[in-house]
Design an enzyme around this catalytic site. Structure first.
Site, PDB file in Angstrom:
ATOM      1  N   LYS A   1      90.585  65.375  37.644  1.00  0.00           N
ATOM      2  CA  LYS A   1      89.377  64.715  38.117  1.00  0.00           C
ATOM      3  C   LYS A   1      88.323  64.674  36.999  1.00  0.00           C
ATOM      4  O   LYS A   1      88.200  65.631  36.233  1.00  0.00           O
ATOM      5  CB  LYS A   1      88.828  65.542  39.293  1.00  0.00           C
ATOM      6  CG  LYS A   1      88.181  64.707  40.381  1.00  0.00           C
ATOM      7  CD  LYS A   1      87.911  65.575  41.601  1.00  0.00           C
ATOM      8  CE  LYS A   1      86.686  65.067  42.337  1.00  0.00           C
ATOM      9  NZ  LYS A   1      86.441  65.752  43.602  1.00  0.00           N
TER      10      LYS A   1
ATOM     11  N   LYS B   1      88.643  78.611  43.321  1.00  0.00           N
ATOM     12  CA  LYS B   1      87.389  78.953  42.640  1.00  0.00           C
ATOM     13  C   LYS B   1      87.313  80.431  42.285  1.00  0.00           C
ATOM     14  O   LYS B   1      86.777  80.794  41.245  1.00  0.00           O
ATOM     15  CB  LYS B   1      86.181  78.575  43.513  1.00  0.00           C
ATOM     16  CG  LYS B   1      85.894  77.090  43.522  1.00  0.00           C
ATOM     17  CD  LYS B   1      84.458  76.845  43.987  1.00  0.00           C
ATOM     18  CE  LYS B   1      84.162  75.366  44.111  1.00  0.00           C
ATOM     19  NZ  LYS B   1      82.832  75.121  44.703  1.00  0.00           N
TER      20      LYS B   1
ATOM     21  N   LYS C   1      81.978  67.242  35.299  1.00  0.00           N
ATOM     22  CA  LYS C   1      80.860  67.556  34.403  1.00  0.00           C
ATOM     23  C   LYS C   1      81.128  68.841  33.631  1.00  0.00           C
ATOM     24  O   LYS C   1      80.474  69.109  32.643  1.00  0.00           O
ATOM     25  CB  LYS C   1      79.563  67.681  35.191  1.00  0.00           C
ATOM     26  CG  LYS C   1      79.618  68.702  36.296  1.00  0.00           C
ATOM     27  CD  LYS C   1      78.611  69.808  36.139  1.00  0.00           C
ATOM     28  CE  LYS C   1      79.024  70.936  37.048  1.00  0.00           C
ATOM     29  NZ  LYS C   1      78.399  72.194  36.837  1.00  0.00           N
TER      30      LYS C   1
END
Ligand code: TRP
Length: 354
Positions: free
Chosen positions: A214, A118, A217
């Site tokens: 994956k 991240k 969104k």
């Protein structure tokens, strides 16, 4: 009560990230709702404190919290049987997280792969919260003495860290825990070592444009995902256009090797029908995608359609959502508050007010 001396209790958290997908539904929401039937106590938390470890637009954050709550309710979560609340309304989480910041070691957190992913190259500019995120997650779980934690594969390392924190706390404060009579089970620890309950591969939903990624969104292509708000027509179109390969479906799972897109579509139908991929292939093997895709689209619409409609109704009454969250927070507080009070006693904080 298990042999460890701790009552069986399920806890999990989901980030309010807005725009729920079929992946969130099959991988988390539906699974969590099903665990209501397990006989264990179930506690589900909308983790808004975790969400702000990266920048969140405040007006979108409150909406995302209500949307995720509505998603749980629409999928059948019963707020009388499960506890459903948002993290920031229960101070025990942040409070215990601070104490865990002082239990966990820098070296442990430096090994966390999710932080590396991240933070990327811009590590110096990542928030401090993002670095200690796993300590907060450990606090979420251990503030309830939870024993079972349903999570995705990607959270396994954080669960191991949670166990390490629990074990170090139990060890460092062993004498004090014993003196106060707060140890449980044969080991005499104050915290349980919680078990991850990892989802099966079939509930890991991948992108419709790239079967190795994956479903997310945040993918720039809306065609890569099914959103819980998509209309029946949109769902049908996205499945019709989903990436595949030119071969017909194999009749056994081994034939899906090296065909990630085909595998994903088979897995989705298997998850929706509560069957194994082998059972899906026994029925549909040999069919071209032009014949399989309409079956899949119909199954998705049959499951998601009513949830989408129910979610819209629930979101029409935000006051009722807020009431459910407030009540959930009160019940959560009633469990976590006394546990964190005991932690204060164990650590040696003077506690003369409560
Ligand atoms: N980190 C988890 C995720 O991103 C969310 C989470 C926060 C969580 N606290 C938790 C999951 C406690 C399980 C238990 O998926």
């Amino acid at each position: 009560m298990s042999e460890t001396g701790f009552r069986e209790r399920v806890f999990s958290g989901v980030q309010p990230s807005g725009n729920l997908t079929l992946g969130n539904y099959l991988g988390a929401i539906r699974r969590f709702v099903e665990m209501q039937e397990s006989g264990k106590e179930t506690i589900y938390c909308v983790v808004d404190l975790h969400a702000i470890t990266v920048w969140q637009d405040p007006e979108k954050l409150d909406r995302a919290t209500r949307e995720l709550t509505a998603g749980f309710l629409a999928a059948g979560l019963d707020p009388d049987r499960s506890i459903l609340f948002n993290q920031s309304q229960v101070p025990a989480h942040a409070e215990l997280a601070w104490i865990f910041n002082c239990v966990a070691r820098m070296g442990w957190l430096n090994r966390m792969t999710q932080f590396k992913d991240k933070a990327g190259k811009n590590r110096e500019n990542a928030s401090v919260g993002l670095f200690v995120y796993p300590n907060l997650m450990a606090a979420d779980i251990l503030a309830y003495h939870a024993t079972h934690v349903p999570v995705g594969e990607d959270q396994k390392q954080h669960l191991e860290l949670t166990r390490d924190i629990a074990a170090k706390f139990n060890h460092d404060f062993a004498d004090r825990i014993a003196a106060l009579g707060l140890g449980k089970g044969d080991e005499g620890g104050f915290f349980p070592l919680p078990e991850p309950v990892i989802e099966g591969a079939a509930t890991r939903v991948m992108s419709l444009r790239d079967g190795t990624k994956k479903m997310s969104k945040s993918d720039p292509s809306d065609m890569s995902r099914i959103n819980l708000v998509d209309s029946d027509e949109t769902i049908a179109r996205k499945i019709r256009k989903a990436k595949t390969d030119p071969e017909p479906l194999p009749s056994e799972p081994a034939g899906l090797e090296g065909r990630p897109e085909a595998k994903n579509l088979v897995n989705i139908l298997a998850a929706l029908e509560g069957k194994s991929p082998a059972a899906v292939l026994a029925e549909h093997g040999g069919k071209p995608f032009s014949a399989f895709k309409p079956v899949l689209a119909e199954a998705i619409i049959a499951e998601i359609g009513p949830i989408r409609d129910r979610m819209a109704e629930i979101l029409d009454g935000p006051a009722e959502i807020d009431r459910i969250l407030a009540e959930g927070a009160e019940r959560a507080e009633a469990i976590a508050g006394p546990i964190v009070d005991q932690v204060h006693d164990i650590v040696g904080f003077v506690r003369s007010r409560r």
